[in-house]
Write a protein that holds these residues in place. Structure first.
Motif, PDB file in Angstrom:
ATOM      1  N   GLU A  26       0.810  -1.270  -0.055  1.00  0.00           N
ATOM      2  CA  GLU A  26       0.186   0.024  -0.078  1.00  0.00           C
ATOM      3  C   GLU A  26       0.840   1.373  -0.057  1.00  0.00           C
ATOM      4  O   GLU A  26       0.670   2.420  -0.701  1.00  0.00           O
ATOM      5  N   LEU A  27       1.845   1.147   0.646  1.00  0.00           N
ATOM      6  CA  LEU A  27       2.680   2.474   0.990  1.00  0.00           C
ATOM      7  C   LEU A  27       3.543   2.679  -0.251  1.00  0.00           C
ATOM      8  O   LEU A  27       3.726   3.912  -0.966  1.00  0.00           O
ATOM      9  N   GLU A  28       3.881   1.452  -0.818  1.00  0.00           N
ATOM     10  CA  GLU A  28       4.811   1.790  -2.044  1.00  0.00           C
ATOM     11  C   GLU A  28       3.874   2.343  -3.253  1.00  0.00           C
ATOM     12  O   GLU A  28       4.303   3.228  -4.269  1.00  0.00           O
ATOM     13  N   ASN A  29       2.530   2.075  -3.271  1.00  0.00           N
ATOM     14  CA  ASN A  29       1.972   2.585  -4.371  1.00  0.00           C
ATOM     15  C   ASN A  29       1.185   3.787  -3.963  1.00  0.00           C
ATOM     16  O   ASN A  29       1.159   4.949  -4.968  1.00  0.00           O
ATOM     17  N   ARG A  30       0.923   4.205  -2.718  1.00  0.00           N
ATOM     18  CA  ARG A  30       0.720   5.623  -2.306  1.00  0.00           C
ATOM     19  C   ARG A  30       1.922   6.649  -2.189  1.00  0.00           C
ATOM     20  O   ARG A  30       1.769   8.001  -2.469  1.00  0.00           O
ATOM     21  N   LEU A  31       3.014   6.308  -1.908  1.00  0.00           N
ATOM     22  CA  LEU A  31       3.984   7.187  -1.462  1.00  0.00           C
ATOM     23  C   LEU A  31       5.269   6.447  -2.582  1.00  0.00           C
ATOM     24  O   LEU A  31       6.247   6.409  -1.932  1.00  0.00           O
ATOM     25  N   PRO A  32       5.328   6.579  -3.873  1.00  0.00           N
ATOM     26  CA  PRO A  32       6.220   5.993  -4.482  1.00  0.00           C
ATOM     27  C   PRO A  32       7.720   7.005  -4.526  1.00  0.00           C
ATOM     28  O   PRO A  32       8.598   6.249  -4.740  1.00  0.00           O
ATOM     29  N   ASP A  33       7.563   8.261  -3.974  1.00  0.00           N
ATOM     30  CA  ASP A  33       8.586   9.046  -4.040  1.00  0.00           C
ATOM     31  C   ASP A  33       9.135   9.192  -2.848  1.00  0.00           C
ATOM     32  O   ASP A  33      10.399   9.981  -2.709  1.00  0.00           O
ATOM     33  N   PHE A  34       8.750   8.494  -1.758  1.00  0.00           N
ATOM     34  CA  PHE A  34       9.530   8.874  -0.473  1.00  0.00           C
ATOM     35  C   PHE A  34      10.707   7.908  -0.497  1.00  0.00           C
ATOM     36  O   PHE A  34      10.743   6.647  -0.597  1.00  0.00           O
ATOM     37  N   LYS A  35      11.712   8.534   0.102  1.00  0.00           N
ATOM     38  CA  LYS A  35      13.036   7.955   0.106  1.00  0.00           C
ATOM     39  C   LYS A  35      13.802   8.048   1.373  1.00  0.00           C
ATOM     40  O   LYS A  35      14.758   7.626   1.635  1.00  0.00           O
ATOM     41  N   ASP A  36      12.966   8.766   2.361  1.00  0.00           N
ATOM     42  CA  ASP A  36      13.978   8.737   3.679  1.00  0.00           C
ATOM     43  C   ASP A  36      14.052   7.417   4.339  1.00  0.00           C
ATOM     44  O   ASP A  36      13.145   6.794   4.161  1.00  0.00           O
ATOM     45  N   PRO A  37      15.189   7.442   5.233  1.00  0.00           N
ATOM     46  CA  PRO A  37      15.050   6.215   5.869  1.00  0.00           C
ATOM     47  C   PRO A  37      13.698   6.300   6.758  1.00  0.00           C
ATOM     48  O   PRO A  37      13.275   7.189   7.460  1.00  0.00           O
ATOM     49  N   LEU A  38      13.071   5.201   7.192  1.00  0.00           N
ATOM     50  CA  LEU A  38      12.057   5.009   8.016  1.00  0.00           C
ATOM     51  C   LEU A  38      11.779   3.781   8.369  1.00  0.00           C
ATOM     52  O   LEU A  38      11.361   2.737   7.607  1.00  0.00           O
ATOM     53  N   THR A  39      11.838   3.165   9.712  1.00  0.00           N
ATOM     54  CA  THR A  39      11.697   1.935  10.242  1.00  0.00           C
ATOM     55  C   THR A  39      10.598   1.625  10.863  1.00  0.00           C
ATOM     56  O   THR A  39       9.840   2.630  11.337  1.00  0.00           O
ATOM     57  N   ILE A  40       9.644   0.482  10.162  1.00  0.00           N
ATOM     58  CA  ILE A  40       8.281   0.343  10.837  1.00  0.00           C
ATOM     59  C   ILE A  40       8.319  -1.286  11.265  1.00  0.00           C
ATOM     60  O   ILE A  40       8.604  -2.047  10.550  1.00  0.00           O
ATOM     61  N   ASN A  41       8.301  -1.455  12.516  1.00  0.00           N
ATOM     62  CA  ASN A  41       8.532  -2.588  13.000  1.00  0.00           C
ATOM     63  C   ASN A  41       7.142  -3.048  13.665  1.00  0.00           C
ATOM     64  O   ASN A  41       6.388  -2.372  14.545  1.00  0.00           O
ATOM     65  N   VAL A  42       6.738  -4.249  13.183  1.00  0.00           N
ATOM     66  CA  VAL A  42       5.341  -4.701  13.768  1.00  0.00           C
ATOM     67  C   VAL A  42       5.409  -5.910  14.529  1.00  0.00           C
ATOM     68  O   VAL A  42       6.058  -7.043  14.151  1.00  0.00           O
ATOM     69  N   ASN A  43       4.598  -5.813  15.795  1.00  0.00           N
ATOM     70  CA  ASN A  43       4.852  -6.782  16.673  1.00  0.00           C
ATOM     71  C   ASN A  43       3.516  -7.240  16.857  1.00  0.00           C
ATOM     72  O   ASN A  43       2.543  -6.615  17.366  1.00  0.00           O
ATOM     73  N   GLY A  44       3.603  -8.712  17.322  1.00  0.00           N
ATOM     74  CA  GLY A  44       1.963  -9.155  17.602  1.00  0.00           C
ATOM     75  C   GLY A  44       1.791  -9.202  18.878  1.00  0.00           C
ATOM     76  O   GLY A  44       0.401  -9.719  19.338  1.00  0.00           O
ATOM     77  N   CYS A  45       2.522  -8.808  19.979  1.00  0.00           N
ATOM     78  CA  CYS A  45       2.256  -8.663  21.242  1.00  0.00           C
ATOM     79  C   CYS A  45       3.148  -7.908  22.017  1.00  0.00           C
ATOM     80  O   CYS A  45       3.857  -7.008  21.199  1.00  0.00           O
TER      81      CYS A  45
END
Length: 560
Positions: free
Chosen positions: A449-468
């Motif tokens: 979704e983010l690749e499609n919506r924000l194709p020009d975003f190049k900055d470093p950005l960590t997104i970490n997904v945890n189940g608990c």
């Protein structure tokens, strides 16, 4: 005649013992400690070979099933169809499936192609093709039956791999830079130290009953890729005043529900002293670590109470028998991302090529394909990273374009978007008995979704997904950390969602993510939320400003 109580002392109680062996508290203070005293976790191996693999799942003693089998990297996986609302309610036997997750330890992230192919074959033959690269450089398989375990061990051990102490209250995998020995800017190569620690301490019953798990790292990486700040013990490459390369020692880092940044002991550790110091630190943890309450049984709590000066003093006097000289702090990490994705030069004139499977999710066939691609281009060495990525080493200059093209064709991106490159996810409810929500598929959807919506975003950005709340995916130190929980949607239904932490970071300005009051999102809302906050950052950032720095000054309304 009884002595009257002193004024003010009527309710005085002696402080409770914390179960520290060094202070004489040898009697177990909880069920876990009792199980370990009754029988060392390492002893379960022979029962698996002689009894459980022949008698099947129903023959396994419960104390082994949910305890000692972890000493060999085996956890029962979650029974399918149990929703996250029941995670904390059901008994372990109600959550257990009759299959296991099997964790293969890959110390230093180092694999030959032969080893990689053996893992791929085991995945396909015994794990329904499953394989996940973890954020501790291991490979995890699922759907493993106890009947298959001795044969899996035989195949792994034939090629120098192991599941010994991959889990449990033990010294777990030793992290190392995947570019050890080849990075152009490397401070020091920690390969020999990782190997020496493994040989001396892993599988040794003197260190197989620790208060809890023990995580470690040894690296001279200029990017600080092994996240030394959040390990129980870490050795970081430095150069002393005499120009000698060695290591700076950090102790007491860790996340979970009570996160702490490790503390420097302030010592200079020569390469030949690393194993001694490691043994001393793990010995202190064994002897002085808190064993009464499981949630306080990590070394970070001892370090927090003692402080680095006392810890260093005990280490030197009681465990080493010699003093370590003062030493310098590490240089700040090399600019940019702390991973090793992309094409970069090695010190020998060849190149390494780092690539990004989505959130570490691969399979047996993909591992075979990676081995084939590496072999066709003259490499016999692949590496796993602490970001759930992989690296192929030793690619000649005239082979680079071809290896990149073949990896990209296999959906293993060498030049990935920020979102694919820097999104991690733990195992989640698909297999994990502790999880509350799904993670791998949710994170994969978010990336697309983010690749499609924000194709020009190049900055470093960590997104970490945890189940608990346990932070296997390091949510507190991510730019956007997502902690799984059940939330109420706009229709009043209880659904999978996440509490959101913003602006966590390591490196030059370490800190844990900011919690904004009431900031939660359902899994369905997640792409909209992340798009909104990232767009606000892009509009408001100053030149060179990181997402984490922006979060600290951003208006709360721009973070919601």
């Amino acid at each position: 005649m009884s002595t009257p109580a002193r004024p003010g002392n009527r309710h005085h109680k002696r402080p409770r013992g914390e179960g520290q062996w060094a202070l004489g508290y040898r009697e177990p203070l909880n069920k876990n400690e009792e199980n370990k005293k009754n029988d060392d976790g390492l002893n379960v191996r022979q029962r698996i070979i002689d009894i459980y693999s022949k008698g099947g799942f129903d023959s396994i003693d419960p104390a082994d099933l949910r305890g000692r089998m972890r000493w060999y990297g085996l956890y029962t996986q979650r029974k399918p169809g149990i929703d996250g609302g029941k995670t904390a309610i059901l008994e372990p036997e109600e959550l257990d499936d009759r299959y296991f997750m099997l964790r293969i330890r890959i110390d230093g992230g180092q694999l030959s192609l032969h080893q990689l192919r053996v893992i791929a074959d085991i995945s396909n033959e015994f794990g329904r093709g499953t394989a996940d690269i973890t954020d501790r450089q291991n490979v995890q398989l699922h759907w493993v039956e106890v009947e298959s375990v001795p044969e899996i061990w035989r195949r792994l051990e034939e090629v120098g791999l192991s599941t010994t102490e991959a889990c449990g209250d033990t010294p777990r995998v030793i992290l190392g830079c995947p570019l050890a020995g080849v990075d152009v800017d490397e401070v020091i190569d920690g390969t020999a130290q990782v190997a020496e620690i493994y040989e001396k301490f892993i599988g040794d019953k003197a260190f197989s009953n620790l208060p809890r798990k023990f995580k470690s790292a040894v690296s001279g990486c200029p990017a600080h890729c092994t996240v030394h700040e959040i390990n129980d013990v870490a050795f970081v490459g430095v150069v002393n005043e005499a120009g000698e390369p060695g290591f700076d020692a950090w102790v007491g880092g860790g996340l979970s529900t009570n996160p702490m940044i490790g503390k420097r002991l302030g010592v200079f550790v020569r390469p030949d002293q690393v194993a001694d110091v490691y043994g001393g630190v793990v010995g202190i943890f064994r002897d002085y670590g808190y064993r009464r309450l499981r949630h306080r049984a990590r070394i970070k709590f001892l370090m927090n109470d003692w402080g680095p000066e006392r810890f260093r003093d005990v280490l030197q006097k009681e465990y080493l028998g010699y003093e370590l000289p003062d030493g310098p702090a590490p240089e700040q990490p090399r600019g940019g991302r702390r991973d090793h994705v992309g094409v970069h030069p090695q010190r020998d004139g060849n190149f390494y090529v780092g690539f990004a499977p989505k959130v570490g999710r691969v399979d047996g066939d993909t591992l075979h394909r990676i081995a084939d691609i590496a072999e066709r281009h003259g490499s016999d060495r692949v590496r796993t990273t602490v970001e759930q990525k992989m690296v192929i080493l030793d690619i000649a200059p005239d082979q680079v374009d071809s290896v990149v093209a073949e990896l990209e064709a296999a959906d293993l991106h060498v030049n990935p978007s920020t979102f694919r490159r820097q999104t991690m996810a733990c195992t989640g409810i698909e297999y994990c008995k502790l999880a509350i929500v799904e993670t791998k598929a949710t994170a994969t959807t978010l990336i697309h979704e983010l690749e499609n919506r924000l194709p020009d975003f190049k900055d470093p950005l960590t997104i970490n997904v945890n189940g608990c709340p346990n932070s296997c995916a390091r949510i507190q130190v991510a730019d956007i950390g997502l902690k799984g929980q059940l939330v109420v949607n706009e229709r009043g239904e209880q659904v999978e969602g996440f509490q959101i932490h913003l602006g966590g970071s390591l490196g030059a300005t370490p800190g844990f993510g900011r919690k904004v009051r009431g900031l939660k999102a359902t899994a369905e809302e997640l792409p909209d939320y992340v798009e909104r906050v990232v767009t606000n950052f892009s509009k408001q950032k100053n030149d060179g400003e990181t997402f984490a720095a922006w979060v600290q000054r951003a208006d709360e309304s721009d973070l919601k």
